[in-house]
Design an enzyme around this catalytic site. Structure first.
Site, PDB file in Angstrom:
ATOM      1  N   THR A   1      32.755  58.785  41.714  1.00 55.26           N
ATOM      2  CA  THR A   1      32.537  59.867  40.549  1.00 55.26           C
ATOM      3  C   THR A   1      31.569  59.199  39.715  1.00 55.26           C
ATOM      4  OG1 THR A   1      34.667  60.827  40.733  1.00 55.26           O
ATOM      5  CG2 THR A   1      34.045  60.583  38.332  1.00 55.26           C
TER       6      THR A   1
ATOM      7  N   ASP B   1      29.995  64.530  36.718  1.00 58.32           N
ATOM      8  CA  ASP B   1      29.541  65.055  37.921  1.00 58.32           C
ATOM      9  C   ASP B   1      30.574  65.965  38.834  1.00 58.32           C
ATOM     10  OD1 ASP B   1      30.836  62.756  39.085  1.00 58.32           O
ATOM     11  OD2 ASP B   1      30.112  63.605  41.311  1.00 58.32           O
TER      12      ASP B   1
ATOM     13  N   ARG C   1      31.324  66.215  42.175  1.00 57.64           N
ATOM     14  CA  ARG C   1      31.456  66.205  43.282  1.00 57.64           C
ATOM     15  C   ARG C   1      32.889  65.256  43.638  1.00 57.64           C
ATOM     16  NH1 ARG C   1      27.005  62.995  47.338  1.00 57.64           N
ATOM     17  NH2 ARG C   1      26.289  65.350  47.198  1.00 57.64           N
TER      18      ARG C   1
ATOM     19  N   LYS D   1      36.029  67.691  36.329  1.00 57.12           N
ATOM     20  CA  LYS D   1      36.554  66.309  36.093  1.00 57.12           C
ATOM     21  C   LYS D   1      36.874  66.151  34.358  1.00 57.12           C
ATOM     22  CE  LYS D   1      34.112  64.580  40.128  1.00 57.12           C
ATOM     23  NZ  LYS D   1      33.296  63.583  40.456  1.00 57.12           N
TER      24      LYS D   1
ATOM     25  N   GLY E   1      38.963  58.980  39.756  1.00 60.10           N
ATOM     26  CA  GLY E   1      39.918  58.020  40.521  1.00 60.10           C
ATOM     27  C   GLY E   1      40.450  59.358  41.500  1.00 60.10           C
TER      28      GLY E   1
ATOM     29  N   SER F   1      31.931  55.366  40.276  1.00 61.13           N
ATOM     30  CA  SER F   1      31.032  54.399  41.331  1.00 61.13           C
ATOM     31  C   SER F   1      29.633  54.709  40.754  1.00 61.13           C
ATOM     32  CB  SER F   1      31.256  54.959  42.567  1.00 61.13           C
ATOM     33  OG  SER F   1      31.198  56.477  42.669  1.00 61.13           O
TER      34      SER F   1
ATOM     35  N   ASP G   1      23.897  57.318  43.530  1.00 62.91           N
ATOM     36  CA  ASP G   1      25.280  56.937  43.862  1.00 62.91           C
ATOM     37  C   ASP G   1      25.796  57.990  44.961  1.00 62.91           C
ATOM     38  OD1 ASP G   1      27.935  55.825  44.106  1.00 62.91           O
ATOM     39  OD2 ASP G   1      28.635  57.456  42.897  1.00 62.91           O
TER      40      ASP G   1
ATOM     41  N   SER H   1      29.094  60.210  43.906  1.00 66.44           N
ATOM     42  CA  SER H   1      28.341  61.260  43.018  1.00 66.44           C
ATOM     43  C   SER H   1      27.553  62.440  43.375  1.00 66.44           C
ATOM     44  CB  SER H   1      27.923  60.494  41.710  1.00 66.44           C
ATOM     45  OG  SER H   1      29.060  59.418  41.384  1.00 66.44           O
TER      46      SER H   1
END
Length: 263
Positions: free
Chosen positions: A25, A43, A45, A59, A73, A154, A191, A194
């Protein structure tokens, strides 16, 4: 408590304890003091290890009229804990007649500490109350801190590089939105956990404006029959190339047929 529950289950279950799947994330938040607002971004994903489970996951969790929590998480843990805190703060508002950001931070961080990190909840919480705009980080083990800007997940290092470069105390609301988009894009592009789109929440004293997919990088292509291309140059059953109707070459070989217009 959560820790004793985990110990009990690990002793009773045969074999090794299943390992949690890695998640990814990028979430971030900034305080625009001059504009009197907090801006959160994320994001979209959601992953299950190396599998993309959801390309458009929300999110940004609405907690109250002027309070939002961005979560990183485990999706189920975040959904349930944010719902639990939403109902708690509503009861508190009904009892006291006002909304405050501090009870969210103190109550949730205390609960996460009881579970010793076994609840996969890392949050950036932003809100505007009688004391003004504020931004808080809450880690899965229960530690909490306040900041003018913060990142989690991340992709947090890539996002933080954008915030460190572009943040200033006197940001306007639109400057803050642009900076937040750049921060989340940093996580999306650098990343693997994400990706997909950028969601933004603008929190003011009067309420919250959530902007979904202000940037979209994973759009589904239309099926071939819906495309505007009207001619296909065919060689047997194999498509060699595609041309708009006006651009079909005049020197198409005789053994190549041009399909009829399909649009």
């Amino acid at each position: 408590h959560g820790a004793s529950r985990e110990k009990f289950l690990s002793e009773k279950l045969p074999g090794s304890k299943p390992a949690a799947k890695k998640t990814g994330t990028t979430i971030a938040g900034i305080v625009c003091k001059e504009a009197g607002c907090v801006i959160l971004g994320a994001d979209t994903r959601a992953t299950e290890g190396s599998v993309v489970a959801d390309k458009n996951c929300l999110k940004l969790h609405q907690i109250a009229n002027s309070m939002v929590a961005a979560g990183a998480g485990t999706a189920a843990d975040l959904d349930m804990q944010c719902e639990f805190m939403r109902s708690n703060l509503e009861l508190l508002r009904m009892a006291t007649g006002r909304d405050r950001c501090s009870p969210f931070v103190s109550r949730l961080s205390s609960k996460l500490f009881q579970y010793q990190g076994n609840l996969g909840c890392a949050l950036i919480f932003g809100g505007v109350d009688d004391l003004g705009p504020s931004l808080h980080q809450i880690a899965p083990h229960g530690s909490a801190s306040s900041a003018l800007y913060a990142t989690f997940g991340s992709g947090s290092l890539a996002a933080m590089s954008q915030l460190e470069t572009g943040y200033k105390v006197n940001l306007t609301q639109e400057e803050g939105v642009d900076l937040m988009i750049s921060a989340i894009e940093g996580g999306i592009f650098n990343d693997l956990g994400s990706g997909s789109n950028v969601d933004i929440a603008i929190i003011t004293k009067t309420g919250t404006e959530t902007r979904r997919s202000v940037r979209a990088y994973n759009k589904r292509l239309k099926p071939r029959e819906e495309m505007a291309l009207s001619h296909l140059v065919l060689l047997g059953e194999k498509v060699v190339t595609e041309f708009p109707a006006a651009d079909v070459p005049a020197d198409v070989p005789a053994d190549v047929t041009t399909a009829m217009e399909t649009s």
